[in-house]
Enzyme design. Structure first.
Site, PDB file in Angstrom:
ATOM      1  N   ASN A   1       0.857  -1.186   0.000  1.00 62.19           N
ATOM      2  CA  ASN A   1       0.000   0.000   0.000  1.00 62.19           C
ATOM      3  C   ASN A   1       0.897   1.241   0.000  1.00 62.19           C
ATOM      4  OD1 ASN A   1      -1.761   2.071   0.594  1.00 62.19           O
ATOM      5  ND2 ASN A   1      -2.324   1.310   2.642  1.00 62.19           N
TER       6      ASN A   1
ATOM      7  N   LYS B   1       0.080   4.268  -0.174  1.00 60.57           N
ATOM      8  CA  LYS B   1      -0.568   5.421   0.466  1.00 60.57           C
ATOM      9  C   LYS B   1      -0.356   6.688  -0.372  1.00 60.57           C
ATOM     10  CE  LYS B   1      -0.214   3.139   4.887  1.00 60.57           C
ATOM     11  NZ  LYS B   1      -0.151   3.235   6.333  1.00 60.57           N
TER      12      LYS B   1
ATOM     13  N   HIS C   1      -9.647   1.080   4.916  1.00 60.31           N
ATOM     14  CA  HIS C   1      -8.351   1.200   5.606  1.00 60.31           C
ATOM     15  C   HIS C   1      -8.522   2.091   6.844  1.00 60.31           C
ATOM     16  CE1 HIS C   1      -4.249   2.432   6.476  1.00 60.31           C
ATOM     17  NE2 HIS C   1      -3.890   1.306   5.893  1.00 60.31           N
TER      18      HIS C   1
ATOM     19  N   GLU D   1      -6.872   4.439   8.011  1.00 60.97           N
ATOM     20  CA  GLU D   1      -6.686   5.886   7.799  1.00 60.97           C
ATOM     21  C   GLU D   1      -7.944   6.518   7.209  1.00 60.97           C
ATOM     22  OE1 GLU D   1      -2.977   5.377   5.743  1.00 60.97           O
ATOM     23  OE2 GLU D   1      -2.111   4.767   7.650  1.00 60.97           O
TER      24      GLU D   1
ATOM     25  N   GLU E   1      -5.563  -5.209  10.604  1.00 60.30           N
ATOM     26  CA  GLU E   1      -4.528  -4.209  10.849  1.00 60.30           C
ATOM     27  C   GLU E   1      -4.832  -3.481  12.152  1.00 60.30           C
ATOM     28  OE1 GLU E   1      -2.511  -2.932   6.954  1.00 60.30           O
ATOM     29  OE2 GLU E   1      -4.346  -1.786   7.103  1.00 60.30           O
TER      30      GLU E   1
ATOM     31  N   GLY F   1       2.245   2.026  10.952  1.00 60.75           N
ATOM     32  CA  GLY F   1       3.186   3.132  10.823  1.00 60.75           C
ATOM     33  C   GLY F   1       3.868   3.509  12.129  1.00 60.75           C
TER      34      GLY F   1
ATOM     35  N   SER G   1       3.238  -2.307  10.403  1.00 65.14           N
ATOM     36  CA  SER G   1       4.691  -2.354  10.614  1.00 65.14           C
ATOM     37  C   SER G   1       5.331  -3.690  10.230  1.00 65.14           C
ATOM     38  CB  SER G   1       5.030  -1.975  12.064  1.00 65.14           C
ATOM     39  OG  SER G   1       4.583  -0.658  12.342  1.00 65.14           O
TER      40      SER G   1
HETATM   41  P1  PGA Z   1       2.691   0.159   7.736  1.00 64.86           P
HETATM   42  O1  PGA Z   1       1.233   0.374   7.083  1.00 64.86           O
HETATM   43  O2  PGA Z   1       3.249  -1.108   7.118  1.00 64.86           O
HETATM   44  O3  PGA Z   1       3.469   1.379   7.318  1.00 64.86           O
HETATM   45  O4  PGA Z   1       2.506   0.038   9.194  1.00 64.86           O
HETATM   46  C1  PGA Z   1       0.365  -0.715   6.911  1.00 64.86           C
HETATM   47  C2  PGA Z   1      -0.942  -0.248   6.302  1.00 64.86           C
HETATM   48  O5  PGA Z   1      -1.399   0.837   6.649  1.00 64.86           O
HETATM   49  O6  PGA Z   1      -1.539  -0.944   5.463  1.00 64.86           O
END
Ligand code: PGA
Length: 261
Positions: free
Chosen positions: A11, A13, A99, A101, A171, A177, A217
């Protein structure tokens, strides 16, 4: 023991401009060794999907491309939104839905996420439905309750034949993140709960074949321990998918052989 092919999903982003996106896609396409697995998918920002599809189209190992979001209506006066039909017309096959976010920064509700899943399936896209609890929800002992609520709303009114075509990504919000990964055991516990819920919503046979990804992560140093859990069928990766070298290493870890080279 069902054989679920691993899915490694990157992803991107809101990172990478056009040239950087093409370059990263090219490096992944060239670096992936052909083989029977894993399934690999990358998710650039909307404006670059078509170009990325083009760049990876001749890769020796197939690479799926997807969008990070969609609007549930096919077309209309929805300024700034992008429909599943438009996404499909670029050659993309996947779409991330719900997601964290989008749920927590943009404010998407469970009901909207459910509509998006249905729209994606109707168009033949493979939705990756994201679910996951916030830190305070985990600390209050509500993890499974939150995940089940999101799952039920996301799969609302889908028959088993439709459920079969989607993927869920667990997740934990506190792991995205942040550099904090759920332990493989914490992940496995939630993945098992999701699989048993899928078995009730659809059928045990669908649940057996159903892929549940872990996200939060994930990096080359922790992916093997996560994938060693029988209920973790792949990963959804943000940060570590933005460099070809680390993403290719994650893809290698997803091979059945557990290949190291
Ligand atoms: P990250 O993000 O690997 O940077 O923690 C995962 C995601 O948001 O899908």
């Amino acid at each position: 023991m069902p054989m679920r092919r691993k899915l490694i999903a990157g992803n991107w982003k809101m990172f990478k401009g056009l040239e950087e996106a093409r370059e990263l896609a090219r490096a992944i396409a060239q670096g992936l060794e052909p083989g029977p697995d894993p399934d690999v998918a990358i998710f650039p920002a909307f404006p670059f999907i078509a170009q990325v599809v083009e760049v990876v189209s001749k890769a020796p190992h197939p690479i799926g491309v997807g969008a990070q979001n969609l609007y549930p209506e096919p077309e209309g006066a929805f300024t700034g939104e992008v429909s599943g039909r438009m996404i499909r017309s670029t050659g993309a096959r996947y779409v991330i839905v719900g997601h964290s976010e989008r749920r927590h920064i943009i404010g998407e509700s469970d009901a909207l996420v459910g509509k998006k899943v249905r729209a994606a399936l109707d168009l033949g896209l493979i939705p990756i439905l994201c679910v996951g609890e916030k830190l305070e929800e985990r600390e209050a002992g509500n993890t499974l309750q939150v995940v089940n609520r999101q799952l039920k709303a996301g799969l609302d009114r889908l028959d088993a034949a439709k459920v079969e075509r989607l993927v869920v990504a667990y997740e934990p919000v506190w792991a995205i993140g942040t550099g904090k990964t759920a332990t493989p055991q914490q992940g496995a516990e939630v993945h098992q709960a999701i699989r048993s819920e899928i078995s009730k919503i659809a059928t045990p046979a669908v649940a057996d074949e159903f892929r549940i990804l872990y996200g939060g992560s994930v990096k080359p140093s922790n992916i093997r321990d996560l994938l060693a859990e029988p209920d973790i069928d792949g990963v959804l990766v943000g940060g570590a998918s933005l460099e070809a070298d680390s993403f290719l290493e994650l893809c290698r870890a997803g091979r059945t052989t557990g290949g190291t080279g």
